[in-house]
Design an enzyme around this catalytic site. Structure first.
Site, PDB file in Angstrom:
ATOM      1  N   ASP A  33       0.817  -1.217   0.000  1.00 47.59           N
ATOM      2  CA  ASP A  33       0.000   0.000   0.000  1.00 47.59           C
ATOM      3  C   ASP A  33       0.848   1.263   0.000  1.00 47.59           C
ATOM      4  OD1 ASP A  33      -2.449  -1.271  -0.021  1.00 47.59           O
ATOM      5  OD2 ASP A  33      -2.718  -1.186   2.156  1.00 47.59           O
ATOM      6  N   ARG A 114       0.375   4.164  17.404  1.00 49.44           N
ATOM      7  CA  ARG A 114      -0.051   5.171  16.428  1.00 49.44           C
ATOM      8  C   ARG A 114       0.203   6.616  16.856  1.00 49.44           C
ATOM      9  NH1 ARG A 114       0.744   1.481  13.061  1.00 49.44           N
ATOM     10  NH2 ARG A 114      -1.014   0.444  12.093  1.00 49.44           N
ATOM     11  N   ASP A 143      -7.059   3.035  13.033  1.00 48.76           N
ATOM     12  CA  ASP A 143      -5.751   3.685  12.943  1.00 48.76           C
ATOM     13  C   ASP A 143      -5.836   5.074  12.315  1.00 48.76           C
ATOM     14  OD1 ASP A 143      -4.422   1.644  14.213  1.00 48.76           O
ATOM     15  OD2 ASP A 143      -4.117   0.508  12.371  1.00 48.76           O
ATOM     16  N   SER A 195      -4.031  -8.890   7.008  1.00 43.77           N
ATOM     17  CA  SER A 195      -3.460  -7.577   7.294  1.00 43.77           C
ATOM     18  C   SER A 195      -2.775  -7.649   8.655  1.00 43.77           C
ATOM     19  CB  SER A 195      -4.587  -6.526   7.298  1.00 43.77           C
ATOM     20  OG  SER A 195      -4.152  -5.385   7.996  1.00 43.77           O
TER      21      SER A 195
HETATM   22  N1  ARG Z   1      -7.839  -3.957  15.920  1.00 51.75           N
HETATM   23  C1  ARG Z   1      -6.594  -3.459  16.444  1.00 51.75           C
HETATM   24  C2  ARG Z   1      -6.690  -1.988  16.702  1.00 51.75           C
HETATM   25  O1  ARG Z   1      -7.588  -1.346  16.265  1.00 51.75           O
HETATM   26  C3  ARG Z   1      -5.435  -3.803  15.535  1.00 51.75           C
HETATM   27  C4  ARG Z   1      -5.346  -3.007  14.273  1.00 51.75           C
HETATM   28  C5  ARG Z   1      -4.240  -3.487  13.424  1.00 51.75           C
HETATM   29  N2  ARG Z   1      -3.976  -2.559  12.368  1.00 51.75           N
HETATM   30  C6  ARG Z   1      -3.749  -2.927  11.126  1.00 51.75           C
HETATM   31  N3  ARG Z   1      -3.532  -1.973  10.269  1.00 51.75           N
HETATM   32  N4  ARG Z   1      -3.812  -4.181  10.728  1.00 51.75           N
HETATM   33  O2  ARG Z   1      -5.852  -1.438  17.358  1.00 51.75           O
END
Ligand code: ARG
Length: 424
Positions: A33, A114, A143, A195
Site C-alpha cells: 500500500d 499510532r 488507525d 493484514s
Molecule cells: N484492531 C486493532 C486496533 O484497532 C489492531 C489493528 C491493526 N492494524 C492494522 N492496520 N492491521 O488497534
C-alpha cells in the site's frame, strides 16, 4: 492540474486540497500500500515525497531494504527512526501501570504505537519542510482516527491525505498499478491473506479467512507464538521484578525496558502464551475479529496485576479496575491527548508507587499463572492471615459485632421485600 479531481475532494478541515500539496511526508512501511502510495502521490499531486519509517520493534524487519525501496520509488529521502525506547518508556509503561486491555483481551500495541508514529511524522514533516502528511490507513479502521487525531492536535498547520481511503483501487488494480510502475510485489498476484501489524508489545492479524466467524484460526496466521500444543513439555518458572510499577528484571537479571519486553516476548512465544481470538468493537462502529499474538504482554501484565493486587487496598483494587478499563478505552479510541488520560495517569502513577516486588510465574503450554509473590509493600501478614491466634491488629472476637453492623441494611431490606411478597 486542471482535470476535475473529484476523488481527491476533502471532507474535514485538516484534509489537503490537491492544490495545496507540494511536499508530502509519507509514513512508509515498505509494504504494498505505502509503496504504491509513494508513486501515486508523486503522479497524482505532482508533489515531492519524503518517507519516514518508524521502528517500534517489529520483528524481522530489514530497514536498509525499506530505505532502498523508498529511494528507488522516487522519495527525496527516507528517514528510519528507532523509536523503541520512547515507545517502551512513554507508551507501553503507562499501559502496564494501567493493566491495559481493551475488551478484556487486547493489550493495545497498535493503539499505543499510532500516536507516537503520528508525533514523529509531525516532527519530521516540519523539519523537512513538508506541508502534508500521508498515511496508509483505510477508511474502516481505528488507525486513521489515531493518526489523524494526533496530527490535527499537534500540528493544526499541517494537512493530511489518506490515499487508500480515496483512490478507489481494489487489490487487483493496486497490484496492476504496482507492476506498471515497477513496484516489487511479494508473493505473485495473490493478495497477502492477512493484514498484519506488529511491534514489541504484540502482533495482530485481520482480514481474509479470519473474517469467517465460524472458522477456527488457521495455523498459518501465527508467526510469533508457538502453538500451545507444540510448546515445551517442561514448565518454566520466570521471576519478574518490579520497581514502582516498572518491570526491571527477569530472573534477577536487570534489563532496560526494551530488552526486557523483547526477552519476555521470546520466552512467552516459546511457551505458547498470548494467543487471543478477539471480537472487537471498533471506534467507527464496526465489529471486527482480530487474532492477536501478545506473548510479552501475557507475561508482564499478569505479573503486574498480581503484584498490584498484593500491595493495593481493597478500595484501590476495586476502584482502579474501572479506571484501567477507561484508560484502555481512551487509548483504543485514539484520544492520546485527551486530558482525562493524563488525569488517570496521575492516579496510576500514585497507586504504582507501591508496586515493587517480585512475582514468579509458571509458564506452561499456553498458560501463565503466578505461583510466588514477594513485596516489601504487601498488605499481607502471614500471622494475621493464617489460622494461628494473633493479637494486635485483629481480634476474632470482634468479628460478630462487625457482621451485625456490616449486614444491617441488607438484612432490613431483605425483610421488607419478604413482607411485601407475603402480603400479596
Ligand atoms: N484492531 C486493532 C486496533 O484497532 C489492531 C489493528 C491493526 N492494524 C492494522 N492496520 N492491521 O488497534
Amino acid at each position: 492540474m486542471s482535470e476535475p479531481r473529484e476523488h481527491l475532494r476533502r471532507t474535514a478541515s485538516y484534509e489537503a486540497d490537491p492544490d495545496e500539496v507540494g511536499r508530502v511526508l509519507l509514513l512508509y512501511s515498505g509494504g504494498l500500500d505505502t509503496s504504491v502510495m509513494l508513486k501515486w502521490i508523486q503522479d497524482e499531486y505532482d508533489a515531492e515525497v519524503v518517507a519516514l519509517t518508524v521502528n517500534l520493534g517489529q520483528p524481522g524487519e530489514d530497514y536498509d531494504v525499506v530505505r532502498g525501496k523508498a529511494i528507488d520509488l522516487g522519495a527525496l529521502e527516507c528517514h528510519v527512526i528507532d523509536a523503541r525506547e520512547e515507545f517502551a518508556e512513554q507508551y507501553v509503561l503507562p499501559a502496564i501501570k494501567a493493566n491495559a486491555l481493551y475488551g478484556g483481551g487486547y493489550p493495545l500495541f497498535t493503539a499505543l504505537g499510532r500516536p507516537l508514529i503520528a508525533k514523529l511524522a509531525v516532527e519530521h514533516a516540519r523539519a523537512a519542510g513538508c506541508d502534508t502528511i500521508a498515511h496508509g490507513c483505510t477508511g474502516k479502521g481505528n488507525d486513521q482516527v489515531r493518526i489523524e487525531g494526533t496530527i490535527a492536535a499537534l500540528a493544526p498547520e499541517l494537512k493530511i491525505i489518506a490515499p487508500v481511503r480515496n483512490w478507489q483501487m481494489g487489490r487487483e488494480e493496486e497490484i496492476a498499478y504496482a507492476r506498471e510502475h515497477g513496484i516489487p510485489v511479494k508473493g505473485g498476484t495473490e493478495a497477502p491473506p492477512y493484514s498484519i501489524d506488529d511491534n514489541l508489545w504484540g502482533r495482530s492479524s485481520e482480514g481474509g479467512p479470519i473474517e469467517d466467524l465460524d472458522e477456527a484460526p488457521r495455523d498459518d496466521v501465527f508467526d510469533l507464538v508457538t502453538r500451545p500444543e507444540d510448546a515445551p513439555d517442561e514448565p518454566q518458572m520466570l521471576k519478574v521484578g518490579f520497581e514502582a510499577g516498572r518491570p526491571v528484571s527477569l530472573d534477577d537479571e536487570r534489563l532496560d525496558l526494551v530488552a526486557l519486553l523483547e526477552r519476555a516476548g521470546e520466552i512467552g512465544a516459546r511457551h505458547g502464551l498470548g494467543i487471543v481470538d478477539h471480537i472487537e468493537d471498533r471506534i467507527v462502529g464496526l465489529k471486527v475479529r482480530d487474532l492477536y499474538e501478545v506473548p510479552a504482554a501475557a507475561i508482564i501484565l499478569c505479573a503486574h496485576r498480581e503484584l498490584e493486587k498484593l500491595v493495593g487496598t481493597i478500595h484501590q483494587n476495586n476502584f482502579k479496575r474501572h479506571l484501567d478499563d477507561h484508560w484502555a478505552y481512551l487509548v483504543y479510541a485514539g484520544l492520546w491527548y485527551e486530558p482525562l488520560l493524563a488525569d488517570l495517569d496521575a492516579l496510576m502513577d500514585s497507586v504504582n508507587e507501591q508496586v515493587t516486588g517480585e512475582i514468579t510465574l509458571k509458564l506452561y503450554k499456553g498458560n501463565v499463572a503466578a505461583v510466588r509473590r514477594a513485596s516489601p509493600n504487601a498488605l499481607y501478614d502471614k500471622a494475621l492471615a493464617g489460622f494461628s491466634e494473633s493479637g494486635g491488629l485483629f481480634s476474632q472476637q470482634a468479628s460478630p459485632g462487625f457482621i451485625e453492623l456490616w449486614t444491617l441494611q441488607s438484612r432490613m431490606a431483605y425483610g421488607i421485600r419478604q413482607r411485601g411478597k407475603e402480603g400479596s
